[in-house]
Design a protein around this motif. Structure first.
Motif, PDB file in Angstrom:
ATOM      1  N   LEU A 411      41.212  51.489  38.866  1.00 14.05           N
ATOM      2  CA  LEU A 411      41.774  50.263  38.309  1.00 14.05           C
ATOM      3  C   LEU A 411      41.813  49.141  39.341  1.00 14.05           C
ATOM      4  O   LEU A 411      41.679  47.962  38.983  1.00 14.05           O
ATOM      5  CB  LEU A 411      43.174  50.534  37.766  1.00 14.05           C
ATOM      6  CG  LEU A 411      43.244  51.433  36.523  1.00 14.05           C
ATOM      7  CD1 LEU A 411      44.683  51.637  36.095  1.00 14.05           C
ATOM      8  CD2 LEU A 411      42.431  50.834  35.376  1.00 14.05           C
ATOM      9  N   ALA A 412      41.990  49.483  40.611  1.00 11.16           N
ATOM     10  CA  ALA A 412      41.946  48.457  41.649  1.00 11.16           C
ATOM     11  C   ALA A 412      40.547  47.847  41.745  1.00 11.16           C
ATOM     12  O   ALA A 412      40.396  46.628  41.913  1.00 11.16           O
ATOM     13  CB  ALA A 412      42.365  49.055  42.992  1.00 11.16           C
ATOM     14  N   ILE A 413      39.528  48.689  41.626  1.00 10.67           N
ATOM     15  CA  ILE A 413      38.145  48.188  41.635  1.00 10.67           C
ATOM     16  C   ILE A 413      37.915  47.289  40.428  1.00 10.67           C
ATOM     17  O   ILE A 413      37.326  46.201  40.534  1.00 10.67           O
ATOM     18  CB  ILE A 413      37.153  49.368  41.654  1.00 10.67           C
ATOM     19  CG1 ILE A 413      37.277  50.143  42.967  1.00 10.67           C
ATOM     20  CG2 ILE A 413      35.731  48.883  41.449  1.00 10.67           C
ATOM     21  CD1 ILE A 413      36.470  51.426  42.995  1.00 10.67           C
ATOM     22  N   VAL A 414      38.381  47.727  39.270  1.00 11.69           N
ATOM     23  CA  VAL A 414      38.218  46.928  38.050  1.00 11.69           C
ATOM     24  C   VAL A 414      38.868  45.556  38.220  1.00 11.69           C
ATOM     25  O   VAL A 414      38.285  44.520  37.854  1.00 11.69           O
ATOM     26  CB  VAL A 414      38.833  47.679  36.850  1.00 11.69           C
ATOM     27  CG1 VAL A 414      38.966  46.760  35.650  1.00 11.69           C
ATOM     28  CG2 VAL A 414      37.972  48.880  36.492  1.00 11.69           C
ATOM     29  N   LYS A 415      40.070  45.534  38.761  1.00 14.61           N
ATOM     30  CA  LYS A 415      40.792  44.270  38.934  1.00 14.61           C
ATOM     31  C   LYS A 415      40.010  43.300  39.813  1.00 14.61           C
ATOM     32  O   LYS A 415      39.859  42.111  39.470  1.00 14.61           O
ATOM     33  CB  LYS A 415      42.161  44.548  39.549  1.00 14.61           C
ATOM     34  CG  LYS A 415      42.962  43.294  39.885  1.00 14.61           C
ATOM     35  CD  LYS A 415      44.260  43.662  40.585  1.00 14.61           C
ATOM     36  CE  LYS A 415      45.005  42.404  41.044  1.00 14.61           C
ATOM     37  NZ  LYS A 415      46.256  42.749  41.763  1.00 14.61           N
ATOM     38  N   HIS A 416      39.486  43.772  40.938  1.00 11.18           N
ATOM     39  CA  HIS A 416      38.776  42.879  41.853  1.00 11.18           C
ATOM     40  C   HIS A 416      37.423  42.461  41.295  1.00 11.18           C
ATOM     41  O   HIS A 416      36.979  41.323  41.532  1.00 11.18           O
ATOM     42  CB  HIS A 416      38.603  43.560  43.213  1.00 11.18           C
ATOM     43  CG  HIS A 416      39.861  43.587  44.030  1.00 11.18           C
ATOM     44  ND1 HIS A 416      40.816  44.570  43.894  1.00 11.18           N
ATOM     45  CD2 HIS A 416      40.339  42.733  44.968  1.00 11.18           C
ATOM     46  CE1 HIS A 416      41.811  44.341  44.727  1.00 11.18           C
ATOM     47  NE2 HIS A 416      41.545  43.242  45.395  1.00 11.18           N
ATOM     48  N   VAL A 417      36.751  43.315  40.552  1.00 12.44           N
ATOM     49  CA  VAL A 417      35.492  42.921  39.927  1.00 12.44           C
ATOM     50  C   VAL A 417      35.734  41.803  38.919  1.00 12.44           C
ATOM     51  O   VAL A 417      34.986  40.816  38.859  1.00 12.44           O
ATOM     52  CB  VAL A 417      34.820  44.131  39.252  1.00 12.44           C
ATOM     53  CG1 VAL A 417      33.649  43.686  38.384  1.00 12.44           C
ATOM     54  CG2 VAL A 417      34.342  45.132  40.301  1.00 12.44           C
ATOM     55  N   LEU A 418      36.787  41.918  38.117  1.00 12.07           N
ATOM     56  CA  LEU A 418      37.085  40.893  37.123  1.00 12.07           C
ATOM     57  C   LEU A 418      37.546  39.596  37.788  1.00 12.07           C
ATOM     58  O   LEU A 418      37.227  38.501  37.305  1.00 12.07           O
ATOM     59  CB  LEU A 418      38.158  41.400  36.156  1.00 12.07           C
ATOM     60  CG  LEU A 418      37.696  42.538  35.240  1.00 12.07           C
ATOM     61  CD1 LEU A 418      38.858  43.088  34.440  1.00 12.07           C
ATOM     62  CD2 LEU A 418      36.599  42.054  34.292  1.00 12.07           C
ATOM     63  N   MET A 419      38.282  39.709  38.881  1.00 11.64           N
ATOM     64  CA  MET A 419      38.675  38.495  39.611  1.00 11.64           C
ATOM     65  C   MET A 419      37.445  37.778  40.150  1.00 11.64           C
ATOM     66  O   MET A 419      37.393  36.536  40.159  1.00 11.64           O
ATOM     67  CB  MET A 419      39.628  38.857  40.742  1.00 11.64           C
ATOM     68  CG  MET A 419      41.022  39.265  40.268  1.00 11.64           C
ATOM     69  SD  MET A 419      42.086  39.872  41.616  1.00 11.64           S
ATOM     70  CE  MET A 419      42.128  38.442  42.690  1.00 11.64           C
ATOM     71  N   ALA A 420      36.445  38.530  40.599  1.00 13.42           N
ATOM     72  CA  ALA A 420      35.206  37.916  41.068  1.00 13.42           C
ATOM     73  C   ALA A 420      34.474  37.209  39.933  1.00 13.42           C
ATOM     74  O   ALA A 420      33.761  36.234  40.153  1.00 13.42           O
ATOM     75  CB  ALA A 420      34.302  38.971  41.705  1.00 13.42           C
ATOM     76  N   HIS A 421      34.671  37.673  38.692  1.00 11.71           N
ATOM     77  CA  HIS A 421      34.070  37.022  37.517  1.00 11.71           C
ATOM     78  C   HIS A 421      34.882  35.807  37.058  1.00 11.71           C
ATOM     79  O   HIS A 421      34.443  35.092  36.148  1.00 11.71           O
ATOM     80  CB  HIS A 421      33.996  38.019  36.351  1.00 11.71           C
ATOM     81  CG  HIS A 421      32.815  38.942  36.416  1.00 11.71           C
ATOM     82  ND1 HIS A 421      32.801  40.064  37.212  1.00 11.71           N
ATOM     83  CD2 HIS A 421      31.614  38.908  35.779  1.00 11.71           C
ATOM     84  CE1 HIS A 421      31.647  40.688  37.049  1.00 11.71           C
ATOM     85  NE2 HIS A 421      30.906  40.011  36.200  1.00 11.71           N
ATOM     86  N   GLY A 422      36.058  35.588  37.632  1.00 18.62           N
ATOM     87  CA  GLY A 422      36.922  34.520  37.158  1.00 18.62           C
ATOM     88  C   GLY A 422      37.785  34.943  35.993  1.00 18.62           C
ATOM     89  O   GLY A 422      38.329  34.095  35.272  1.00 18.62           O
ATOM     90  N   GLY A 423      37.939  36.259  35.796  1.00 18.10           N
ATOM     91  CA  GLY A 423      38.750  36.777  34.705  1.00 18.10           C
ATOM     92  C   GLY A 423      40.024  37.414  35.207  1.00 18.10           C
ATOM     93  O   GLY A 423      40.388  37.303  36.382  1.00 18.10           O
TER      94      GLY A 423
END
Length: 480
Positions: A411-423
């Motif tokens: 879930l930490a990986i998911v959070k940072h990937v989405l933050m990189a997308h602007g989400g």
């Protein structure tokens, strides 16, 4: 005084004329008495007029000193302040009382201002205030150290600070009257600042610059350390797994105890290998070097691709993976990164919500973004854990997570990937009713060339299917 003497003379003349007609004699004596009365009255009027003039001059001088900022000015002497002789004295005493209150208020304001200035000067952050026209109105000592001799009151901020991020934040606060944040890297060579600008009453703005150079350096050191250690562990872990698998497959007459021990070694080696892979992935997405290959893609295509790519895992788990309501709106996304996001979320839903028998995946259109959801119908997540489940290594049920082979990093990986997308991502849950993970991606305009941005492996006919209802009834029912 002149008016008083004139009235006195007219009154005396009229009185003389009346007395002359009544007495009809003694004209000389009467004129002499009248003349003496006028002279005496004039002298008395001059004396009282001079006294009144002096009192009025004191009031005028008092007003001038107060206007000049001298709040210690007083009209009446200290000993006479409690003697109310006439209206002018009462007015003077009232003005003195007003001056007393003004002086007290001014001293209190000065004291508060000195305390505030001392507090701001003691801060580690640089603070600068500008007026509505963008000129410096105040700055603390930290700010003055960054630009020695350049930070002066009345000077335009653009002549002092050349960093575009700082100037953009200040201009946003001045024009839109909203708090603006940013990150400045070129204000001082080799230093990194977090900038926060906020509007102030009167049309100005104040900017606070926090030096995060050391924090950024430590964070980068930590990421590099984790990445290097994880990279170094991959080779021995792979070797251990390979040798153990070889022993288990090639040695037929292996004692039962030895086979059990080797199986335990293999299981933990694989778990360590997954942990190192997740650590490397997390270090990659947290670093500033993480690059996304963004392209236009339909939200419905991302959902379908995620369901198809996880078909094998679904068959093994026995959980039904269904597609909920979707939208054909275009979004900007890295297809490979989004496959990883969906994979982590769906895998978690199957592990921890598999008791519900199914997992629902879908998407719906919001204002300016598309919201994707992964919903399970299992036992749910207690509310006290919802704010922390996206932290590294955080587990709701630690024993269960270890049994399922989880690393606590998905879930930490998911959070940072989405933050990189602007989400952004959040979780909603109700005990006994399952959990729903919802994340957003920004909308994108349709591609100019038909077929551009379509993810690989998808046919145009499949991606052009009509969108279902924007709100899934089962999702709405779950939220209630």
């Amino acid at each position: 005084m002149f008016s008083f003497v004139l009235v006195l003379c007219i009154g005396t003349v009229l009185l003389d004329l009346f007395l002359l007609r009544v007495t009809a004699g003694s004209h000389g004596y009467l004129l002499l008495v009248s003349l003496a009365s006028v002279v005496i009255a004039t002298l008395l009027a001059a004396f009282f007029a001079q006294q009144l003039s002096r009192r009025m001059e004191r009031i005028a001088d008092f007003a001038s000193r107060i206007a000049a900022g001298d709040f210690s000015a007083r009209i009446a002497p200290v000993d006479d302040r409690h003697e109310n002789l006439d209206e002018i004295s009462e007015a003077a005493h009232a003005l003195d009382a007003t001056a007393d209150r003004l002086e007290q208020s001014f001293h209190a304001l000065e004291s508060k201002q000195r305390e505030l200035a001392a507090l701001l000067d003691s801060m580690q952050e640089a603070v600068v205030a500008v007026n509505a026209s963008g000129h410096v109105s105040w700055s603390n000592t930290v700010m003055q150290r960054f630009a020695p001799g350049a930070v002066r009151e009345g000077r335009p901020l653009v002549h002092i600070i050349r960093d575009p991020d700082v100037l953009t934040c200040v201009q946003t606060a001045l024009k839109s009257r909203e708090i603006c944040s940013g990150r400045a890297t070129s204000m001082v060579p080799g230093r990194i600042f977090e900038v926060s600008a906020a509007p102030t009453p009167g049309g100005g703005a104040v900017a606070v610059l926090h030096d995060v150079t050391e924090v950024d350096r430590v964070e980068k050191t930590r990421r590099d350390f984790i990445a290097n250690v994880s990279h170094e562990l991959r080779t021995p872990l792979t070797s251990i797994s390979g040798y153990v698998e070889t022993l288990l497959e090639d040695i037929v007459e292996l004692p039962e105890n030895a086979r059990e021990f080797l199986s335990i070694i293999l299981k933990n080696a694989k778990r360590m290998n997954r942990l190192t892979e997740d650590l490397l992935a997390l270090a990659s997405v947290e670093s500033g070097e993480y690059k996304l290959r963004l392209q236009r893609v339909r939200a419905s295509a991302l959902v379908s691709d995620a369901i198809e790519s996880l078909a094998g895992m679904v068959v093994d788990s026995g959980v039904l993976l269904v597609e909920g309501s979707v939208t054909t709106e275009w979004v900007m996304a890295d297809v490979d990164a989004m496959t990883q996001v969906f994979g982590n979320l769906i895998e978690n839903a199957m592990k921890y919500g598999g008791a519900g028998g199914r997992v629902r995946v879908g998407a719906r259109l919001l204002e300016g973004s598309v919201e994707f959801y992964v919903q399970d119908f299992g036992p749910g997540i207690p509310s006290e854990h919802l704010d922390r489940i996206f932290e590294r290594f955080y587990r709701v049920d630690k024993a269960r997570s270890r049994e399922s082979g989880g690393t606590g990093l998905g879930l930490a990986i998911v959070k940072h990937v989405l933050m990189a997308h602007g989400g952004a991502i959040r979780a909603e849950s109700e005990l006994g009713a399952g959990a729903t993970f919802l994340f957003t991606l920004p909308c994108a305009s349709p591609p100019a060339v038909p077929g551009e941005g379509e993810p690989a492996g998808k046919t145009a006919a499949k991606q052009e299917r009509p969108a279902a209802a924007e709100t899934d009834p089962e999702i709405a029912e779950h939220k209630k």
